[in-house]
Design a protein around this motif. Structure first.
Motif, PDB file in Angstrom:
ATOM      1  N   GLU A   1       3.572  27.532 -14.923  1.00  0.00           N
ATOM      2  CA  GLU A   1       5.020  27.587 -14.726  1.00  0.00           C
ATOM      3  C   GLU A   1       5.732  26.951 -15.908  1.00  0.00           C
ATOM      4  O   GLU A   1       5.329  25.897 -16.384  1.00  0.00           O
ATOM      5  CB  GLU A   1       5.404  26.845 -13.443  1.00  0.00           C
ATOM      6  N   TRP A   2       6.799  27.621 -16.358  1.00  0.00           N
ATOM      7  CA  TRP A   2       7.658  27.074 -17.406  1.00  0.00           C
ATOM      8  C   TRP A   2       9.064  26.898 -16.845  1.00  0.00           C
ATOM      9  O   TRP A   2       9.561  27.759 -16.106  1.00  0.00           O
ATOM     10  CB  TRP A   2       7.708  28.017 -18.607  1.00  0.00           C
ATOM     11  N   LYS A   3       9.703  25.784 -17.244  1.00  0.00           N
ATOM     12  CA  LYS A   3      11.093  25.556 -16.875  1.00  0.00           C
ATOM     13  C   LYS A   3      11.847  25.025 -18.086  1.00  0.00           C
ATOM     14  O   LYS A   3      11.389  24.091 -18.742  1.00  0.00           O
ATOM     15  CB  LYS A   3      11.197  24.560 -15.728  1.00  0.00           C
ATOM     16  N   VAL A   4      12.987  25.602 -18.342  1.00  0.00           N
ATOM     17  CA  VAL A   4      13.806  25.184 -19.483  1.00  0.00           C
ATOM     18  C   VAL A   4      14.202  23.722 -19.348  1.00  0.00           C
ATOM     19  O   VAL A   4      14.219  22.971 -20.338  1.00  0.00           O
ATOM     20  CB  VAL A   4      15.061  26.073 -19.599  1.00  0.00           C
TER      21      VAL A   4
ATOM     22  N   ASN B   1      12.566  21.387 -18.298  1.00  0.00           N
ATOM     23  CA  ASN B   1      11.432  20.520 -18.671  1.00  0.00           C
ATOM     24  C   ASN B   1      11.096  20.604 -20.153  1.00  0.00           C
ATOM     25  O   ASN B   1      10.093  20.067 -20.598  1.00  0.00           O
ATOM     26  CB  ASN B   1      10.206  20.872 -17.847  1.00  0.00           C
TER      27      ASN B   1
ATOM     28  N   ASP C   1      10.658  23.565 -21.799  1.00  0.00           N
ATOM     29  CA  ASP C   1      10.005  24.829 -22.132  1.00  0.00           C
ATOM     30  C   ASP C   1      11.028  25.807 -22.705  1.00  0.00           C
ATOM     31  O   ASP C   1      12.226  25.710 -22.423  1.00  0.00           O
ATOM     32  CB  ASP C   1       9.336  25.427 -20.891  1.00  0.00           C
TER      33      ASP C   1
ATOM     34  N   ASP D   1      12.366  30.032 -18.687  1.00  0.00           N
ATOM     35  CA  ASP D   1      11.865  29.908 -17.314  1.00  0.00           C
ATOM     36  C   ASP D   1      10.838  31.001 -17.054  1.00  0.00           C
ATOM     37  O   ASP D   1      11.110  32.192 -17.253  1.00  0.00           O
ATOM     38  CB  ASP D   1      13.013  30.039 -16.309  1.00  0.00           C
ATOM     39  N   LYS D   2       9.647  30.588 -16.583  1.00  0.00           N
ATOM     40  CA  LYS D   2       8.589  31.540 -16.211  1.00  0.00           C
ATOM     41  C   LYS D   2       7.951  31.038 -14.929  1.00  0.00           C
ATOM     42  O   LYS D   2       7.251  30.027 -14.918  1.00  0.00           O
ATOM     43  CB  LYS D   2       7.546  31.628 -17.336  1.00  0.00           C
TER      44      LYS D   2
ATOM     45  N   GLU E   1      -2.540  27.793 -20.497  1.00  0.00           N
ATOM     46  CA  GLU E   1      -1.319  27.218 -21.059  1.00  0.00           C
ATOM     47  C   GLU E   1      -1.156  27.590 -22.529  1.00  0.00           C
ATOM     48  O   GLU E   1      -0.059  27.937 -22.975  1.00  0.00           O
ATOM     49  CB  GLU E   1      -1.332  25.694 -20.885  1.00  0.00           C
TER      50      GLU E   1
ATOM     51  N   GLN F   1       1.731  30.069 -24.525  1.00  0.00           N
ATOM     52  CA  GLN F   1       2.459  29.722 -25.743  1.00  0.00           C
ATOM     53  C   GLN F   1       2.214  30.760 -26.833  1.00  0.00           C
ATOM     54  O   GLN F   1       3.138  31.179 -27.542  1.00  0.00           O
ATOM     55  CB  GLN F   1       2.049  28.336 -26.234  1.00  0.00           C
TER      56      GLN F   1
ATOM     57  N   TRP G   1       4.224  33.850 -26.035  1.00  0.00           N
ATOM     58  CA  TRP G   1       5.641  33.639 -26.340  1.00  0.00           C
ATOM     59  C   TRP G   1       5.891  33.730 -27.851  1.00  0.00           C
ATOM     60  O   TRP G   1       6.867  34.364 -28.283  1.00  0.00           O
ATOM     61  CB  TRP G   1       6.090  32.286 -25.809  1.00  0.00           C
TER      62      TRP G   1
END
Length: 531
Positions: A245-248, A250, A252, A255-256, A297, A301, A304
């Motif tokens: 999970e990605w969160k802006v 946090n 990142d 958001d994913k 993880e 990256q 992305w």
């Protein structure tokens, strides 16, 4: 102006074509084109009733000095005689002389932990082409097993890198040496500026808009273990980053959510997304491969980062130009294949501003100081093997559990039926940033020894050894190209008896390019342009 030296197949000089010598056989329309790491082409036209024109015939050789004074050698392959309103003329289409290496076979040579020069020397043992200037690019290993010296040279470039040049030496009336050079790079960063009002006759920018706004990520296949932690011999499907999970908020980049197997770029979606019936925007999705990556993880990256390189349209530049270097006071305008140059044209509402290498350089040998055609791009590392090995190893991992069934009698090639392979189906090419991903349907049969992928930037190209880009038993290949490039591909299967099946239909893709003032002109000039 360069003369053309005609030699018989035994390296004896039989005629000299010249536009300067009194009474000599004149020639014209003699374009010489060289493409970085992809070879060269040459043809010419001459009068057909001159006594020396009798030597313009198939299998005779023609040499000339290029713009740097090196002799380049070609073989006359397609002479054509025509008699019409302009009288008798002969047009000769020629082939680079180094391609005679396709008529030789290396049975089994395995250079191990050697220099590039040693590997090239072994590739050329027993032939009349010798090792010339070779860059020092460290130690590496490869093998040549039932392949031509041309393919062996390709393997060397796969492993060590470098850029190819062929040349010959001539003394008196004979060809005295044929040499293969592998240079660290052709050309240099010269700071040359092409401009529409100075030396650009015409410039063509071809824009191809195939951006991706979201990518799936596929990593390695992992070995399956039982409850006691022992290997079972089986392997999982390729990993994804679905559980990451990605969160802006946090830190990142986007958001994913968990469970989503792809990552998207919201800004790219706004610009390039396709509209759904309800007014929302739909991503343009693609696939990113990292077949040795075992960490989800890190895979996320990497995916992305790849998306940032694929979310823009691409451009390609071809120019007809004046060659100014031989004009007094313009010596600094010298340009050669491989040079890094700038091209500027402010005639358009959106100016053309690009910095790229000269990857293709063409000029007329009968008038070398006048005009030419150049194509700008980055180095096309046609023979790079790292990416394709990555894909082969991925396929090996996927099927390792099936193949590790030791104890059974081995099946050798002579026990396999000689069945001609069928045409590969569903060949798809997907443009990435500096790569093109080529995929096709894999036929799981023991009779197929490997698949061959042929690549060219010429739309109607004929597949041959000069454009063979990959050979392996897999259904995926990553072609390392360059930014701003359009590539065409055809695939065929070869069985264990060496019998090839029909070629697939053509597949096409483009790579991407990002241009900014900061990259193009440097931070100081870029800052002034923003004012």
């Amino acid at each position: 102006m360069s003369d053309l030296y005609i030699f018989d197949p035994y390296d004896n000089l039989v005629a000299i074509l010249s536009n300067d010598g009194e009474g000599a056989c004149p020639f014209w329309d003699a374009p010489f084109k060289e493409v970085l790491n992809q070879g060269s082409t040459f043809e010419f036209t001459a009068v057909g009733d001159h006594e020396d024109s009798q030597y313009i015939k198939a299998e005779n050789q023609v040499a000339f000095q290029d713009k740097d004074g090196a002799f380049r050698l070609f073989i006359i392959k397609e002479p054509e005689r025509t008699d019409g309103e302009d009288g008798p003329i002969i047009t000769a289409v020629c082939e680079a002389a180094m391609l005679e290496l396709n008529d030789e076979v290396i049975e089994d040579v395995r250079p191990y932990n050697v220099t590039l020069k040693t590997a090239i020397t072994k590739a050329l043992e027993g032939v009349r082409w010798k090792v010339g200037e070779v860059a020092e690019l460290g130690l590496n290993s490869t093998n040549y097993y039932y392949m031509t010296p041309t393919e062996a040279i390709t393997e060397c470039i796969n492993k060590w890198g470098g850029e190819l040049r062929d040349r010959v030496e001539i003394e008196g009336n004979r060809i005295t040496g044929r040499f293969i050079d592998i240079l660290r790079r052709r050309g240099e960063d010269i700071g040359k500026w092409w401009e529409i009002d100075k030396d650009i006759l015409s410039i063509t920018e071809r824009v191809q808009s195939y951006p991706k706004t979201a990518l799936y990520g596929r990593g390695s296949s992992l070995e399956i273990e039982d409850e006691e932690g022992e290997a079972t011999g089986g392997y999982t499907r390729k990993i994804s980053f679905a559980d990451i999970e990605w969160k802006v908020k946090n830190g990142d980049p986007v958001d994913k959510p968990k469970g989503q197997k792809w990552v998207g770029d919201p800004e790219a979606l706004v610009v390039f997304g396709r509209e759904n019936t309800d007014g929302t925007l739909r991503h343009r999705k693609g696939i990113f491969e990292s077949s040795e990556q075992e960490d989800p993880e890190v895979l996320l990256q990497e995916t992305w980062d790849a998306l940032q390189e694929q979310k823009y349209p691409i451009s390609n530049f071809e120019m007809s130009v004046f060659l100014l270097e031989d004009i007094i006071g313009y010596e600094h305008e010298k340009v050669r294949l491989g040079d890094t140059t700038f091209a500027l044209d402010y005639s358009f509402a959106k100016p053309i501003e690009v910095e790229e290498r000269v990857i293709s350089f063409e000029y007329d040998v009968s008038d070398p100081d006048n005009s030419g055609v150049v194509e700008l791009g980055n180095f096309i590392d046609l023979y790079s093997d790292d990416a394709r090995l990555d894909q082969i190893e991925s396929e090996l991992n996927d099927n390792k559990g099936l193949w590790n069934n030791g104890g059974k009698k081995p099946i050798t090639d002579d026990r396999i039926e000689n069945v001609t392979p069928t045409q590969p189906q569903n060949v798809i090419a997907s443009g990435l940033f500096q790569n093109v991903l080529v995929e096709w349907d894999f036929v799981n049969t023991i009779s197929i020894a490997n698949y061959e992928v042929y690549a060219s930037q010429i739309q109607g190209f004929t597949p041959d050894i000069s454009n063979l880009a990959f050979r392996g038993k897999t259904s995926i290949y990553t072609h390392q190209a360059a930014n701003n490039q359009q590539w065409y591909f055809r695939v065929r299967a070869v069985n264990t008896h060496g019998v090839a099946g029909p070629f697939s239909e053509k597949a096409m893709a483009q790579t991407a390019r990002i241009i900014s003032d900061d990259i193009l002109f440097g931070p100081e000039i870029a800052e002034k342009l923003e004012i």
